[in-house]
Design a protein around this motif. Structure first.
Motif, PDB file in Angstrom:
ATOM      1  N   ARG A  12       0.962  -1.435  -0.062  1.00 54.60           N
ATOM      2  CA  ARG A  12      -0.044   0.122  -0.301  1.00 54.60           C
ATOM      3  C   ARG A  12       0.903   1.108   0.124  1.00 54.60           C
ATOM      4  N   GLN A  13       2.154   1.694   0.530  1.00 50.05           N
ATOM      5  CA  GLN A  13       2.969   2.601   1.217  1.00 50.05           C
ATOM      6  C   GLN A  13       3.148   2.616  -0.147  1.00 50.05           C
ATOM      7  N   LEU A  14       4.202   1.527  -0.824  1.00 42.40           N
ATOM      8  CA  LEU A  14       5.122   1.606  -2.287  1.00 42.40           C
ATOM      9  C   LEU A  14       3.570   2.357  -3.727  1.00 42.40           C
ATOM     10  N   ARG A  45       1.953  14.941   4.838  1.00 45.80           N
ATOM     11  CA  ARG A  45       2.978  15.947   5.263  1.00 45.80           C
ATOM     12  C   ARG A  45       4.813  14.296   5.100  1.00 45.80           C
ATOM     13  N   ASN A  46       4.098  13.688   5.776  1.00 44.17           N
ATOM     14  CA  ASN A  46       5.032  12.655   6.041  1.00 44.17           C
ATOM     15  C   ASN A  46       5.105  11.659   4.811  1.00 44.17           C
ATOM     16  N   TYR A  47       4.279  11.726   3.771  1.00 41.45           N
ATOM     17  CA  TYR A  47       4.122  11.154   2.884  1.00 41.45           C
ATOM     18  C   TYR A  47       4.869  12.067   1.843  1.00 41.45           C
ATOM     19  N   CYS A  48       4.809  13.178   1.900  1.00 38.40           N
ATOM     20  CA  CYS A  48       5.417  14.305   0.993  1.00 38.40           C
ATOM     21  C   CYS A  48       7.042  13.848   1.058  1.00 38.40           C
ATOM     22  N   HIS A  49       7.414  13.818   2.736  1.00 41.96           N
ATOM     23  CA  HIS A  49       8.604  13.416   2.832  1.00 41.96           C
ATOM     24  C   HIS A  49       9.915  12.413   1.616  1.00 41.96           C
ATOM     25  N   GLN A  50       8.166  11.178   1.830  1.00 43.46           N
ATOM     26  CA  GLN A  50       9.200  10.387   1.055  1.00 43.46           C
ATOM     27  C   GLN A  50       9.309  10.291   0.096  1.00 43.46           C
ATOM     28  N   LEU A  51       7.946  11.194  -0.704  1.00 46.15           N
ATOM     29  CA  LEU A  51       8.125  11.320  -2.383  1.00 46.15           C
ATOM     30  C   LEU A  51       9.599  11.373  -2.314  1.00 46.15           C
ATOM     31  N   LYS A  52      10.771  12.222  -1.831  1.00 45.70           N
ATOM     32  CA  LYS A  52      11.212  12.477  -2.185  1.00 45.70           C
ATOM     33  C   LYS A  52      13.037  11.268  -2.002  1.00 45.70           C
ATOM     34  N   LEU A  53      12.297  10.593  -0.905  1.00 51.31           N
ATOM     35  CA  LEU A  53      13.618  10.032  -0.783  1.00 51.31           C
ATOM     36  C   LEU A  53      13.522   8.887  -1.629  1.00 51.31           C
ATOM     37  N   PHE A  54      12.943   8.357  -3.241  1.00 49.44           N
ATOM     38  CA  PHE A  54      12.620   7.041  -3.994  1.00 49.44           C
ATOM     39  C   PHE A  54      12.933   8.424  -5.140  1.00 49.44           C
ATOM     40  N   LYS A  55      13.407   7.185  -5.613  1.00 51.82           N
ATOM     41  CA  LYS A  55      13.127   8.077  -7.588  1.00 51.82           C
ATOM     42  C   LYS A  55      11.898   6.597  -7.600  1.00 51.82           C
ATOM     43  N   GLU A  56      11.496   6.319  -9.166  1.00 47.48           N
ATOM     44  CA  GLU A  56      10.247   5.682 -10.107  1.00 47.48           C
ATOM     45  C   GLU A  56      10.782   3.995  -9.820  1.00 47.48           C
ATOM     46  N   ALA A  57      11.639   4.538  -9.855  1.00 51.36           N
ATOM     47  CA  ALA A  57      13.231   2.416 -10.752  1.00 51.36           C
ATOM     48  C   ALA A  57      13.209   1.221  -9.480  1.00 51.36           C
ATOM     49  N   ILE A  59      11.084   2.396  -6.501  1.00 51.75           N
ATOM     50  CA  ILE A  59      10.021   1.693  -6.328  1.00 51.75           C
ATOM     51  C   ILE A  59       9.482   0.270  -7.268  1.00 51.75           C
ATOM     52  N   LYS A  60       9.865   0.637  -9.333  1.00 55.40           N
ATOM     53  CA  LYS A  60       8.948  -0.317  -8.970  1.00 55.40           C
ATOM     54  C   LYS A  60       9.346  -1.651  -9.189  1.00 55.40           C
ATOM     55  N   LYS A  61      11.142  -1.479  -8.541  1.00 57.07           N
ATOM     56  CA  LYS A  61      11.650  -3.098  -8.174  1.00 57.07           C
ATOM     57  C   LYS A  61      11.598  -3.489  -6.906  1.00 57.07           C
ATOM     58  N   ALA A  62      10.876  -2.412  -6.029  1.00 58.83           N
ATOM     59  CA  ALA A  62      10.339  -3.631  -4.688  1.00 58.83           C
ATOM     60  C   ALA A  62       9.139  -3.846  -4.828  1.00 58.83           C
ATOM     61  N   PHE A  63       8.416  -2.938  -5.000  1.00 58.59           N
ATOM     62  CA  PHE A  63       6.760  -3.331  -5.723  1.00 58.59           C
ATOM     63  C   PHE A  63       6.749  -4.677  -6.420  1.00 58.59           C
ATOM     64  N   ASN A  64       7.514  -5.107  -7.310  1.00 59.13           N
ATOM     65  CA  ASN A  64       8.141  -6.424  -7.995  1.00 59.13           C
ATOM     66  C   ASN A  64       8.388  -7.558  -7.601  1.00 59.13           C
ATOM     67  N   PHE A  87      14.531  -9.262   1.995  1.00 55.87           N
ATOM     68  CA  PHE A  87      13.253  -8.019   1.138  1.00 55.87           C
ATOM     69  C   PHE A  87      13.492  -6.514   1.903  1.00 55.87           C
ATOM     70  N   ALA A  88      12.972  -6.981   2.731  1.00 49.84           N
ATOM     71  CA  ALA A  88      13.471  -5.318   4.194  1.00 49.84           C
ATOM     72  C   ALA A  88      15.087  -5.092   3.811  1.00 49.84           C
ATOM     73  N   PHE A  89      15.907  -5.734   4.040  1.00 48.52           N
ATOM     74  CA  PHE A  89      17.337  -5.654   3.618  1.00 48.52           C
ATOM     75  C   PHE A  89      17.783  -4.655   2.932  1.00 48.52           C
ATOM     76  N   ARG A  90      16.859  -5.726   2.005  1.00 49.07           N
ATOM     77  CA  ARG A  90      17.780  -5.907   0.396  1.00 49.07           C
ATOM     78  C   ARG A  90      16.892  -3.706  -0.041  1.00 49.07           C
ATOM     79  N   PHE A  91      15.743  -3.912   0.237  1.00 48.04           N
ATOM     80  CA  PHE A  91      15.476  -2.885  -0.144  1.00 48.04           C
ATOM     81  C   PHE A  91      15.989  -1.517   0.591  1.00 48.04           C
ATOM     82  N   CYS A  92      16.275  -1.501   1.808  1.00 52.11           N
ATOM     83  CA  CYS A  92      16.741  -0.770   2.484  1.00 52.11           C
ATOM     84  C   CYS A  92      17.897   0.089   2.102  1.00 52.11           C
TER      85      CYS A  92
END
Length: 94
Positions: A12-14, A45-57, A59-64, A87-92
């Motif tokens: 959901r968050q992704l 507000r927290n969500y908008c901060h998260q948007l700046k932390l990730f690139k689309e690629a 997010i797409k890779k993590a979602f897959n 998964f969490a270790f790879r994603f982080c």
């Protein structure tokens, strides 16, 4: 907490982050984004901060990967907690 529930929460968050990145990439405004994600102001507000932390690629890779993990959980006898932890270790980035 159930690993499947955790997968759903992460997914959901992704999705929310992906929607935000896509909306802004297409020239959407802050108002457009608020309408799409429908989050309370404090959470937004927290969500908008998260948007700046990730690139689309990323997010797409993590979602897959998360989708594959979900399928694995539902179709094979795998150690769900260990798989989710990996998964969490790879994603982080560890």
């Amino acid at each position: 907490m159930s690993p499947l529930l955790i997968i759903n929460m992460i997914a959901r968050q992704l999705r929310l982050i992906w929607v935000g990145i896509d909306t802004l990439k297409r020239g959407g405004t802050d108002a457009d984004l608020r309408k799409k994600v429908k989050l309370p102001p404090v959470v937004y507000r927290n969500y908008c901060h998260q948007l700046k932390l990730f690139k689309e690629a990323e997010i797409k890779k993590a979602f897959n990967e998360l989708t594959e993990l979900d399928l694995k959980f539902k179709s094979t006898a795998v150690d769900k907690e260990k798989s989710l932890e990996l998964f969490a270790f790879r994603f982080c980035g560890y």
